[in-house]
Design a protein around this motif. Structure first.
Motif, PDB file in Angstrom:
ATOM      1  N   ALA A  70       0.842  -1.202   0.000  1.00 36.40           N
ATOM      2  CA  ALA A  70       0.000   0.000   0.000  1.00 36.40           C
ATOM      3  C   ALA A  70       0.871   1.243   0.000  1.00 36.40           C
ATOM      4  O   ALA A  70       2.017   1.217   0.453  1.00 36.40           O
ATOM      5  N   ILE A  71       0.307   2.318  -0.548  1.00 32.80           N
ATOM      6  CA  ILE A  71       0.923   3.638  -0.480  1.00 32.80           C
ATOM      7  C   ILE A  71      -0.184   4.616  -0.096  1.00 32.80           C
ATOM      8  O   ILE A  71      -1.276   4.569  -0.651  1.00 32.80           O
ATOM      9  N   ILE A  72       0.101   5.450   0.896  1.00 34.52           N
ATOM     10  CA  ILE A  72      -0.856   6.465   1.346  1.00 34.52           C
ATOM     11  C   ILE A  72      -0.276   7.830   0.992  1.00 34.52           C
ATOM     12  O   ILE A  72       0.818   8.177   1.428  1.00 34.52           O
ATOM     13  N   ILE A  73      -1.015   8.588   0.190  1.00 31.94           N
ATOM     14  CA  ILE A  73      -0.618   9.936  -0.191  1.00 31.94           C
ATOM     15  C   ILE A  73      -1.519  10.919   0.554  1.00 31.94           C
ATOM     16  O   ILE A  73      -2.730  10.938   0.360  1.00 31.94           O
ATOM     17  N   SER A  74      -0.912  11.707   1.439  1.00 30.99           N
ATOM     18  CA  SER A  74      -1.641  12.709   2.205  1.00 30.99           C
ATOM     19  C   SER A  74      -1.486  14.071   1.553  1.00 30.99           C
ATOM     20  O   SER A  74      -0.453  14.360   0.950  1.00 30.99           O
ATOM     21  N   LEU A  75      -2.511  14.880   1.698  1.00 35.34           N
ATOM     22  CA  LEU A  75      -2.451  16.260   1.208  1.00 35.34           C
ATOM     23  C   LEU A  75      -2.211  17.174   2.396  1.00 35.34           C
ATOM     24  O   LEU A  75      -3.077  17.316   3.265  1.00 35.34           O
ATOM     25  N   ARG A  76      -1.048  17.779   2.441  1.00 36.98           N
ATOM     26  CA  ARG A  76      -0.697  18.684   3.535  1.00 36.98           C
ATOM     27  C   ARG A  76      -1.026  20.114   3.143  1.00 36.98           C
ATOM     28  O   ARG A  76      -0.847  20.507   1.997  1.00 36.98           O
ATOM     29  N   GLU A  77      -1.484  20.875   4.112  1.00 39.46           N
ATOM     30  CA  GLU A  77      -1.770  22.287   3.875  1.00 39.46           C
ATOM     31  C   GLU A  77      -0.469  23.053   3.725  1.00 39.46           C
ATOM     32  O   GLU A  77       0.557  22.677   4.282  1.00 39.46           O
ATOM     33  N   GLY A  78      -0.512  24.137   2.983  1.00 35.59           N
ATOM     34  CA  GLY A  78       0.644  24.996   2.830  1.00 35.59           C
ATOM     35  C   GLY A  78       1.331  24.819   1.489  1.00 35.59           C
ATOM     36  O   GLY A  78       0.969  23.966   0.681  1.00 35.59           O
ATOM     37  N   ALA A  79       2.336  25.674   1.305  1.00 36.16           N
ATOM     38  CA  ALA A  79       3.080  25.678   0.048  1.00 36.16           C
ATOM     39  C   ALA A  79       4.122  24.564   0.027  1.00 36.16           C
ATOM     40  O   ALA A  79       4.601  24.124   1.068  1.00 36.16           O
ATOM     41  N   GLN A  80       4.462  24.151  -1.181  1.00 34.53           N
ATOM     42  CA  GLN A  80       5.508  23.152  -1.358  1.00 34.53           C
ATOM     43  C   GLN A  80       6.847  23.772  -0.990  1.00 34.53           C
ATOM     44  O   GLN A  80       6.986  24.987  -1.080  1.00 34.53           O
ATOM     45  N   PRO A  81       7.811  23.079  -0.498  1.00 30.85           N
ATOM     46  CA  PRO A  81       7.914  21.636  -0.552  1.00 30.85           C
ATOM     47  C   PRO A  81       7.288  20.914   0.634  1.00 30.85           C
ATOM     48  O   PRO A  81       7.190  19.698   0.619  1.00 30.85           O
ATOM     49  N   PHE A  82       6.850  21.627   1.680  1.00 29.70           N
ATOM     50  CA  PHE A  82       6.313  20.926   2.848  1.00 29.70           C
ATOM     51  C   PHE A  82       4.805  20.768   2.817  1.00 29.70           C
ATOM     52  O   PHE A  82       4.241  20.019   3.591  1.00 29.70           O
ATOM     53  N   GLY A  83       4.138  21.499   1.925  1.00 25.74           N
ATOM     54  CA  GLY A  83       2.714  21.325   1.713  1.00 25.74           C
ATOM     55  C   GLY A  83       2.489  20.528   0.441  1.00 25.74           C
ATOM     56  O   GLY A  83       3.426  20.185  -0.261  1.00 25.74           O
ATOM     57  N   GLY A  84       1.245  20.219   0.162  1.00 33.60           N
ATOM     58  CA  GLY A  84       0.922  19.447  -1.033  1.00 33.60           C
ATOM     59  C   GLY A  84       0.943  17.956  -0.758  1.00 33.60           C
ATOM     60  O   GLY A  84       0.922  17.515   0.391  1.00 33.60           O
ATOM     61  N   PRO A  85       0.981  17.141  -1.815  1.00 34.48           N
ATOM     62  CA  PRO A  85       0.945  15.685  -1.623  1.00 34.48           C
ATOM     63  C   PRO A  85       2.258  15.137  -1.066  1.00 34.48           C
ATOM     64  O   PRO A  85       3.336  15.535  -1.503  1.00 34.48           O
ATOM     65  N   TRP A  86       2.140  14.258  -0.101  1.00 38.62           N
ATOM     66  CA  TRP A  86       3.282  13.607   0.537  1.00 38.62           C
ATOM     67  C   TRP A  86       3.001  12.126   0.706  1.00 38.62           C
ATOM     68  O   TRP A  86       1.870  11.726   0.989  1.00 38.62           O
ATOM     69  N   ILE A  87       4.026  11.315   0.579  1.00 37.21           N
ATOM     70  CA  ILE A  87       3.899   9.892   0.911  1.00 37.21           C
ATOM     71  C   ILE A  87       3.928   9.794   2.433  1.00 37.21           C
ATOM     72  O   ILE A  87       4.945  10.064   3.063  1.00 37.21           O
ATOM     73  N   SER A  88       2.792   9.434   3.011  1.00 36.67           N
ATOM     74  CA  SER A  88       2.714   9.252   4.460  1.00 36.67           C
ATOM     75  C   SER A  88       3.176   7.860   4.847  1.00 36.67           C
ATOM     76  O   SER A  88       3.737   7.663   5.922  1.00 36.67           O
ATOM     77  N   GLU A  89       2.908   6.914   3.971  1.00 35.75           N
ATOM     78  CA  GLU A  89       3.254   5.520   4.256  1.00 35.75           C
ATOM     79  C   GLU A  89       3.406   4.768   2.945  1.00 35.75           C
ATOM     80  O   GLU A  89       2.634   4.976   2.006  1.00 35.75           O
ATOM     81  N   ILE A  90       4.408   3.932   2.885  1.00 34.01           N
ATOM     82  CA  ILE A  90       4.541   2.973   1.793  1.00 34.01           C
ATOM     83  C   ILE A  90       4.981   1.671   2.437  1.00 34.01           C
ATOM     84  O   ILE A  90       5.893   1.653   3.270  1.00 34.01           O
ATOM     85  N   TRP A  91       4.288   0.599   2.098  1.00 33.17           N
ATOM     86  CA  TRP A  91       4.520  -0.670   2.760  1.00 33.17           C
ATOM     87  C   TRP A  91       4.384  -1.800   1.755  1.00 33.17           C
ATOM     88  O   TRP A  91       3.474  -1.789   0.915  1.00 33.17           O
ATOM     89  N   VAL A  92       5.322  -2.735   1.819  1.00 39.57           N
ATOM     90  CA  VAL A  92       5.251  -3.960   1.023  1.00 39.57           C
ATOM     91  C   VAL A  92       5.502  -5.121   1.968  1.00 39.57           C
ATOM     92  O   VAL A  92       6.475  -5.119   2.736  1.00 39.57           O
ATOM     93  N   ASP A  93       4.636  -6.124   1.914  1.00 40.63           N
ATOM     94  CA  ASP A  93       4.804  -7.314   2.733  1.00 40.63           C
ATOM     95  C   ASP A  93       6.210  -7.875   2.496  1.00 40.63           C
ATOM     96  O   ASP A  93       6.646  -7.971   1.349  1.00 40.63           O
ATOM     97  N   PRO A  94       6.920  -8.226   3.558  1.00 42.01           N
ATOM     98  CA  PRO A  94       8.301  -8.714   3.396  1.00 42.01           C
ATOM     99  C   PRO A  94       8.446  -9.878   2.420  1.00 42.01           C
ATOM    100  O   PRO A  94       9.467  -9.988   1.748  1.00 42.01           O
ATOM    101  N   THR A  95       7.427 -10.719   2.314  1.00 41.39           N
ATOM    102  CA  THR A  95       7.536 -11.853   1.388  1.00 41.39           C
ATOM    103  C   THR A  95       7.398 -11.436  -0.073  1.00 41.39           C
ATOM    104  O   THR A  95       7.637 -12.237  -0.968  1.00 41.39           O
TER     105      THR A  95
END
Length: 106
Positions: A20-45
């Motif tokens: 899974a990948i979770i893309i969050s939308l942060r308030e404010g101007a880029q680079p700290f605002g806008g879309p960010w990868i909050s989580e990316i996960w792949v099952d170890p197997t």
């Protein structure tokens, strides 16, 4: 408050989460605002099969379709995923240092 962008994705095989990948939308101007990868996960197997790269590129396509011009993430030094991020065209914009405060005995 952060909302998730529609570019957040999950891969499920017969009811079992694979990645899974979770893309969050942060308030404010880029680079700290806008879309960010909050989580990316792949099952170890399932790691090492290009699944994380697939998730990132699919999310990028949806972000591009929504006229987003950047995608941010934070990664620690030594994280093996840094190579993946470099291979998917992420570049270093800022570097931060953190002090881990040790537990004190009073």
């Amino acid at each position: 408050m952060e909302d998730n962008h529609r570019s957040s994705l999950a891969i499920i095989d017969n009811g079992t989460p694979i990645a899974a990948i979770i893309i969050s939308l942060r308030e404010g101007a880029q680079p700290f605002g806008g879309p960010w990868i909050s989580e990316i996960w792949v099952d170890p197997t399932h790691q090492g099969q290009g699944i994380a790269k697939y998730l990132i590129t699919q999310s990028q396509e949806k972000l591009k379709a929504d006229s987003c011009t950047s995608l941010g993430l934070a990664v620690t030094n030594g994280n093996q995923a840094k190579q993946l991020y470099e291979n998917t065209r992420f570049t270093i914009v800022e570097e931060f240092w953190t002090l881990a405060v040790p537990n004190s005995q009073v």
